[in-house]
Design an enzyme around this catalytic site. Structure first.
Site, mmCIF file in Angstrom:
data_model
loop_
_atom_site.group_PDB
_atom_site.id
_atom_site.type_symbol
_atom_site.label_atom_id
_atom_site.label_comp_id
_atom_site.label_asym_id
_atom_site.label_seq_id
_atom_site.Cartn_x
_atom_site.Cartn_y
_atom_site.Cartn_z
ATOM 1 N N ASN A 6 46.951 8.775 72.719
ATOM 2 C CA ASN A 6 47.909 9.809 73.090
ATOM 3 C C ASN A 6 47.263 10.718 74.139
ATOM 4 O OD1 ASN A 6 49.207 12.366 73.114
ATOM 5 N ND2 ASN A 6 50.295 11.804 71.262
ATOM 6 N N ASP A 8 48.681 13.279 75.788
ATOM 7 C CA ASP A 8 49.388 14.552 76.007
ATOM 8 C C ASP A 8 48.456 15.675 76.455
ATOM 9 O OD1 ASP A 8 51.656 13.308 75.145
ATOM 10 O OD2 ASP A 8 51.679 14.222 73.164
ATOM 11 N N HIS A 9 47.246 15.701 75.848
ATOM 12 C CA HIS A 9 46.399 16.868 76.119
ATOM 13 C C HIS A 9 45.674 16.802 77.457
ATOM 14 C CE1 HIS A 9 47.739 18.667 72.574
ATOM 15 N NE2 HIS A 9 47.323 17.666 71.821
ATOM 16 N N ARG A 17 46.819 25.092 84.785
ATOM 17 C CA ARG A 17 46.689 25.677 86.118
ATOM 18 C C ARG A 17 47.879 25.340 87.016
ATOM 19 N NH1 ARG A 17 41.467 27.585 87.789
ATOM 20 N NH2 ARG A 17 40.835 28.798 85.992
ATOM 21 N N HIS A 42 54.180 12.171 74.113
ATOM 22 C CA HIS A 42 55.292 12.875 73.477
ATOM 23 C C HIS A 42 55.984 13.715 74.542
ATOM 24 C CE1 HIS A 42 56.633 15.723 69.951
ATOM 25 N NE2 HIS A 42 57.643 15.319 70.696
ATOM 26 N N ARG A 44 58.242 16.289 75.124
ATOM 27 C CA ARG A 44 58.893 17.326 74.315
ATOM 28 C C ARG A 44 60.045 17.955 75.075
ATOM 29 N NH1 ARG A 44 55.192 18.945 69.895
ATOM 30 N NH2 ARG A 44 56.785 20.460 69.379
ATOM 31 N N ARG A 48 56.100 20.833 77.504
ATOM 32 C CA ARG A 48 54.892 21.674 77.556
ATOM 33 C C ARG A 48 53.657 20.907 77.992
ATOM 34 N NH1 ARG A 48 53.872 22.769 71.179
ATOM 35 N NH2 ARG A 48 55.992 23.524 71.323
ATOM 36 N N HIS A 49 53.663 19.588 77.801
ATOM 37 C CA HIS A 49 52.512 18.824 78.326
ATOM 38 C C HIS A 49 53.017 17.673 79.205
ATOM 39 C CE1 HIS A 49 53.350 16.884 74.494
ATOM 40 N NE2 HIS A 49 52.692 17.766 73.783
ATOM 41 N N GLU A 69 56.935 9.047 72.246
ATOM 42 C CA GLU A 69 57.303 9.858 71.074
ATOM 43 C C GLU A 69 58.389 10.816 71.522
ATOM 44 O OE1 GLU A 69 53.954 12.004 69.681
ATOM 45 O OE2 GLU A 69 52.820 10.220 69.180
ATOM 46 N N THR A 99 51.926 21.653 67.222
ATOM 47 C CA THR A 99 51.980 20.207 67.303
ATOM 48 C C THR A 99 52.965 19.742 66.236
ATOM 49 O OG1 THR A 99 50.678 18.157 67.197
ATOM 50 C CG2 THR A 99 49.996 19.932 65.736
ATOM 51 N N THR A 100 53.254 18.449 66.208
ATOM 52 C CA THR A 100 54.209 17.952 65.222
ATOM 53 C C THR A 100 53.690 18.296 63.823
ATOM 54 O OG1 THR A 100 54.528 16.138 66.752
ATOM 55 C CG2 THR A 100 55.556 15.927 64.597
ATOM 56 N N GLU A 150 55.661 5.050 61.368
ATOM 57 C CA GLU A 150 54.332 5.615 61.611
ATOM 58 C C GLU A 150 54.080 6.634 60.506
ATOM 59 O OE1 GLU A 150 53.054 6.519 65.568
ATOM 60 O OE2 GLU A 150 51.791 8.182 64.882
ATOM 61 N N HIS A 190 48.062 11.100 63.616
ATOM 62 C CA HIS A 190 48.067 12.559 63.587
ATOM 63 C C HIS A 190 46.822 13.089 62.884
ATOM 64 C CE1 HIS A 190 49.424 16.620 63.958
ATOM 65 N NE2 HIS A 190 50.452 16.198 64.654
ATOM 66 N N GLY A 191 46.020 13.783 63.650
ATOM 67 C CA GLY A 191 44.842 14.435 63.096
ATOM 68 C C GLY A 191 43.665 13.503 62.852
ATOM 69 N N GLY A 212 45.132 11.110 69.604
ATOM 70 C CA GLY A 212 45.090 11.850 70.861
ATOM 71 C C GLY A 212 44.034 12.931 70.922
ATOM 72 N N HIS A 213 44.245 13.987 70.163
ATOM 73 C CA HIS A 213 43.462 15.204 70.348
ATOM 74 C C HIS A 213 41.955 14.976 70.237
ATOM 75 C CE1 HIS A 213 41.966 19.281 69.376
ATOM 76 N NE2 HIS A 213 42.847 19.633 70.279
HETATM 77 N N1 PXP Z 1 51.443 10.296 66.213
HETATM 78 C C1 PXP Z 1 52.462 11.201 66.296
HETATM 79 C C2 PXP Z 1 53.811 10.803 65.838
HETATM 80 C C3 PXP Z 1 52.246 12.471 66.858
HETATM 81 O O1 PXP Z 1 53.253 13.356 66.937
HETATM 82 C C4 PXP Z 1 50.965 12.781 67.354
HETATM 83 C C5 PXP Z 1 50.737 14.103 68.016
HETATM 84 O O2 PXP Z 1 51.499 14.165 69.173
HETATM 85 C C6 PXP Z 1 49.961 11.815 67.247
HETATM 86 C C7 PXP Z 1 50.217 10.591 66.643
HETATM 87 C C8 PXP Z 1 48.568 12.077 67.724
HETATM 88 O O3 PXP Z 1 48.030 13.119 66.975
HETATM 89 P P1 PXP Z 1 46.597 13.714 67.349
HETATM 90 O O4 PXP Z 1 46.727 14.303 68.709
HETATM 91 O O5 PXP Z 1 46.360 14.723 66.281
HETATM 92 O O6 PXP Z 1 45.632 12.571 67.310
#
Ligand code: PXP
Length: 235
Positions: A6, A8-9, A17, A42, A44, A48-49, A69, A99-100, A150, A190-191, A212-213
Site C-alpha cells: 500500500n 498511500d503514504h 508540500r 486507497h 479516499r 488526502r493521499h 481500496e 486511517t480505516t 480481507e 492493516h497494522g 503499507g505504513h
Molecule cells: N488493508 C486495508 C483494507 C486498509 O484500509 C489499509 C490501510 O489503508 C491497509 C490494508 C494497510 O494498512 P497499513 O498501512 O496499516 O499497513
C-alpha cells in the site's frame, strides 16, 4: 502468501508540500521490481493521499496488479468501472478518521452491498470486502457473491506482544478457516509490521497481505527496495 504494498503514504508525504516528490508512480515501480505482487491504494473521498491521476497512471503504465481500496459510494463505483483494476477492496470510510478504523459492517448493509458489488464482479474485478474477524461478517460475505475477503488485522496488530495477542490471533485464524470452508479467498491487512507479520504463516491459506505504513516507514531508513524485500522474506 502474496504481498500487496500500500503506497498511500508516499502520497501523504508528497502532498505535505503540494509538489511532485516523492513520485508515487516511481514508488509503485520500485515495489514491483523488488518483488511485490501488487500495488494497493486507497482512493479516499477527500483524496488526502492518493489522487485519481496516481491510480490511472499505475493502472495504465505499470504492469502489475492494482488493488483499489474504496468506500461503497456511487463515485467510487463509477471510477472503478472506468479504471477496471485487478481488484477492489470495499472499506468503510469516515472523513475524520486517521486511517480505516474498523471492518465493514456487511451484515447490516447486505442488500445494498450485494447490488453494489454486482457490476464490479460482472466486469471481472476481484471484489473483496474488508471485514473484522467475526463469524457473522464472514458468513454474510459468503452470501454476497464475492470471492475474497480481507480480514482486518488491526486488533491483532495492536494486541501483539500483550496478554490479548492470543485472543486476537485466534479470532483471525478462526475467521480465516471459516472463510475458506465457505469458499472464500482470504486476504489480510492493516497494522501489520516487521514483527507481528511473522505469525501470519500460522494461519493456513492466506492468499495476500496488504501492508503499507510499516513498509513506507522502514523505507525512510533503508530505502523502499530493501524495505519491500525484507517484508517479502518475512512473509
Ligand atoms: N488493508 C486495508 C483494507 C486498509 O484500509 C489499509 C490501510 O489503508 C491497509 C490494508 C494497510 O494498512 P497499513 O498501512 O496499516 O499497513
Amino acid at each position: 502468501m502474496l504481498l500487496g504494498v500500500n503506497i498511500d503514504h508516499v502520497a501523504t508525504l508528497r502532498n505535505a508540500r503540494g509538489g511532485i516528490e516523492p513520485d508515487v508512480f516511481n514508488a509503485a515501480k520500485i515495489c514491483i521490481n523488488a518483488g511485490a505482487n501488487g500495488i494497493t491504494t486507497h482512493l479516499r473521498e477527500d483524496r488526502r493521499h492518493i489522487k485519481d491521476n496516481d491510480v490511472i497512471k499505475i493502472k495504465n503504465e505499470l504492469d502489475c496488479k492494482l488493488n483499489l481500496e474504496m468506500a461503497a459510494t456511487d463515485e467510487m463505483q463509477a471510477i472503478a468501472l472506468k479504471l477496471l483494476p485487478h481488484a477492489c477492496c470495499i472499506v468503510p470510510e469516515r472523513r475524520q478518521e486517521l486511517t480505516t478504523e474498523g471492518g465493514l459492517n456487511i451484515f447490516s448493509q447486505k442488500e445494498y452491498l450485494k447490488e453494489y458489488v454486482k457490476p464490479l464482479l460482472d466486469n471481472g474485478i476481484n471484489v473483496s470486502l474488508f471485514i473484522d474477524a467475526d463469524k457473522k461478517q464472514v458468513e454474510t460475505a459468503a452470501e454476497l457473491g464475492v470471492k475474497f475477503i480481507e480480514l482486518h488485522t488491526g486488533p491483532y496488530s495492536n494486541a501483539f506482544g500483550s496478554s490479548n495477542e492470543e485472543v486476537e490471533f485466534t479470532r483471525l485464524k478462526n475467521a480465516a478457516e471459516l472463510g475458506r470452508s465457505l469458499g472464500l479467498n482470504i486476504n489480510a491487512g492493516h497494522g501489520l509490521n516487521y514483527d507481528n507479520v511473522k505469525r501470519m504463516h500460522e494461519i493456513d491459506g492466506i492468499y495476500e497481505l496488504n501492508i503499507g505504513h510499516s513498509i513506507i516507514s522502514k523505507a525512510v531508513f533503508i530505502g523502499l527496495d530493501n524495505a519491500v524485500k525484507e517484508m517479502i522474506k518475512l512473509i
